[in-house]
Design an enzyme around this catalytic site. Structure first.
Site, short mmCIF file in Angstrom:
data_model
loop_
_atom_site.label_atom_id
_atom_site.label_comp_id
_atom_site.label_asym_id
_atom_site.label_seq_id
_atom_site.Cartn_x
_atom_site.Cartn_y
_atom_site.Cartn_z
N GLN A 198 24.94 70.03 30.58
CA GLN A 198 24.44 71.47 31.46
C GLN A 198 25.13 72.62 30.60
O GLN A 198 26.55 72.54 29.89
CB GLN A 198 25.00 71.24 32.81
CG GLN A 198 24.44 72.60 33.56
CD GLN A 198 23.12 72.75 34.10
OE1 GLN A 198 22.46 71.63 33.97
NE2 GLN A 198 22.69 73.90 34.46
N LYS A 225 19.52 67.94 40.23
CA LYS A 225 19.03 67.26 39.49
C LYS A 225 19.39 65.73 39.87
O LYS A 225 18.55 64.73 39.70
CB LYS A 225 19.66 67.76 37.95
CG LYS A 225 18.99 68.78 37.26
CD LYS A 225 19.75 69.25 36.04
CE LYS A 225 19.21 70.46 35.76
NZ LYS A 225 19.90 71.40 34.56
N ASP A 239 16.23 67.16 27.69
CA ASP A 239 16.17 68.91 27.50
C ASP A 239 15.40 69.48 26.41
O ASP A 239 15.01 70.54 26.32
CB ASP A 239 17.81 69.50 27.28
CG ASP A 239 18.20 69.96 28.46
OD1 ASP A 239 17.41 70.50 29.40
OD2 ASP A 239 19.36 70.28 28.81
N1 GUN Z 1 21.06 75.67 31.91
C1 GUN Z 1 20.31 76.24 32.64
N2 GUN Z 1 19.10 75.84 32.32
C2 GUN Z 1 19.53 74.77 31.69
C3 GUN Z 1 18.49 73.81 31.12
O1 GUN Z 1 17.19 73.83 31.11
N3 GUN Z 1 19.24 72.80 30.62
C4 GUN Z 1 20.51 72.53 30.37
N4 GUN Z 1 21.09 71.68 29.63
N5 GUN Z 1 21.49 73.65 30.85
C5 GUN Z 1 20.84 74.50 31.59
#
Ligand code: GUN
Length: 299
Positions: free
Chosen positions: A97, A53, A120
């Site tokens: 995350q 990311k 998100d």
């Molecule tokens: N962990 C796995 N997928 C995601 C996501 O789309 N967003 C976040 N914040 N954590 C994750």
């Protein structure tokens, strides 16, 4: 054999539009989109996701900031960091995350992110907008948004007359995905672990979306001939054929056999996965435009 939907190519085209929008914003205002990603603990898979990311954010021309906190961080300390980022005008997107280590109240943290910075799409304000059919003024959860973009590449904007089945009912994916399909006029069934005769429910789907987290659960005879299959699963399984102790990634769909029946199908890897990161970048550049009161780019 089914047409294989190329998520890498679709994601690259979103990323290129995001990069352009980011450069144009900076040209007009001197402001770069700012994305802060918070990771707590040592989970290697989560670190790998967060690193990619961060890399992608830089590639898009963003101000990319990562906060790496130790496993023993307290709820109060993490909350204080979110509060600081909420108040920082240089930060347009905040992502915590998941999963957080067990001692955290994850929901309290996620809900404390300001809705306008919730890239998100997990804040109840953003989830509620999707539920009430407002797809314009909030931020849409990245994996459903990316999956929808792939569905629309195959079927166009209007899914009238099509039956869609989503397997899985999580807040992160299944529920928003069902609502986005509904907003595009599909007739939607949200199936889950308590659904009776899941295979026959799935066989009714013109668009079948699998997000169950079980390797290759969706078999050939679950797929309606001519269906579009979107595989959201990422499962690591042993791959002795590659050598002792080796592993590989597979989806929730038995790809080889389902491809013989479906008209279009996403692969794993290279399908929905790259779209999730691309839509996170899209949400960040959208949030930055809104913060500058500029009209928002469409992806
Ligand atoms: N962990 C796995 N997928 C995601 C996501 O789309 N967003 C976040 N914040 N954590 C994750």
């Amino acid at each position: 054999m089914a047409f294989v939907i190329d998520g890498k190519e679709a994601a690259a085209s979103v990323i290129s539009a995001v990069t352009e929008a980011s450069a144009s914003l900076e040209g007009k205002t001197g402001i770069k989109p700012g994305l802060a990603v918070i990771i707590v603990g040592e989970d290697p898979a989560s670190h790998a996701y967060v690193n990619s990311k961060g890399k992608m954010a830089k590639q898009c021309g963003f101000n990319s900031i990562q906060h790496t906190l130790p496993e023993e961080t307290t709820q109060e300390d993490l909350q204080a960091l979110v509060d600081t980022l909420n108040a920082d005008p240089a930060i347009h997107g905040i992502l915590v995350q998941l999963p957080l280590p067990k001692h955290f109240d994850s929901d309290a943290i996620i809900q404390s992110i300001l809705p306008e910075k919730d890239v998100d799409g997990l804040n109840i304000a953003n989830a509620g907008k999707i539920a009430t059919g407002d797809l314009e003024t909030g931020l849409i959860s990245c994996t459903p948004a990316g999956s929808m973009l792939l569905v629309k590449r195959v079927h166009g904007e209007d899914l009238s007359g099509l039956n869609a089945v989503v397997i899985g009912r999580s807040n992160l994916f299944g529920k928003p995905m069902g609502l986005l399909l509904l907003a595009a006029n599909a007739t939607v069934t949200m199936a889950h672990s308590r659904t009776k005769d899941l295979a026959s429910v799935c066989r009714n789907a013109d668009i079948l979306v699998a997000a169950v987290g079980r390797a290759e659960m969706v078999k050939r005879d679950w797929v309606k001939p001519g269906a579009t299959v979107i595989d959201v699963g990422i499962n690591r399984v042993p791959a002795p054929e590659k050598g002792e102790g080796k592993t590989k990634l597979v989806g929730d769909v038995a790809f080889a056999e389902a491809s013989e029946v479906a008209a279009s199908i996403t692969p794993v890897p290279g399908g929905v996965g790259p779209m999730t990161i691309a839509m996170l970048m899209a949400n960040t550049v959208i949030a930055a435009h809104r913060a500058c009161s500029l009209s928002v780019p469409k992806f």
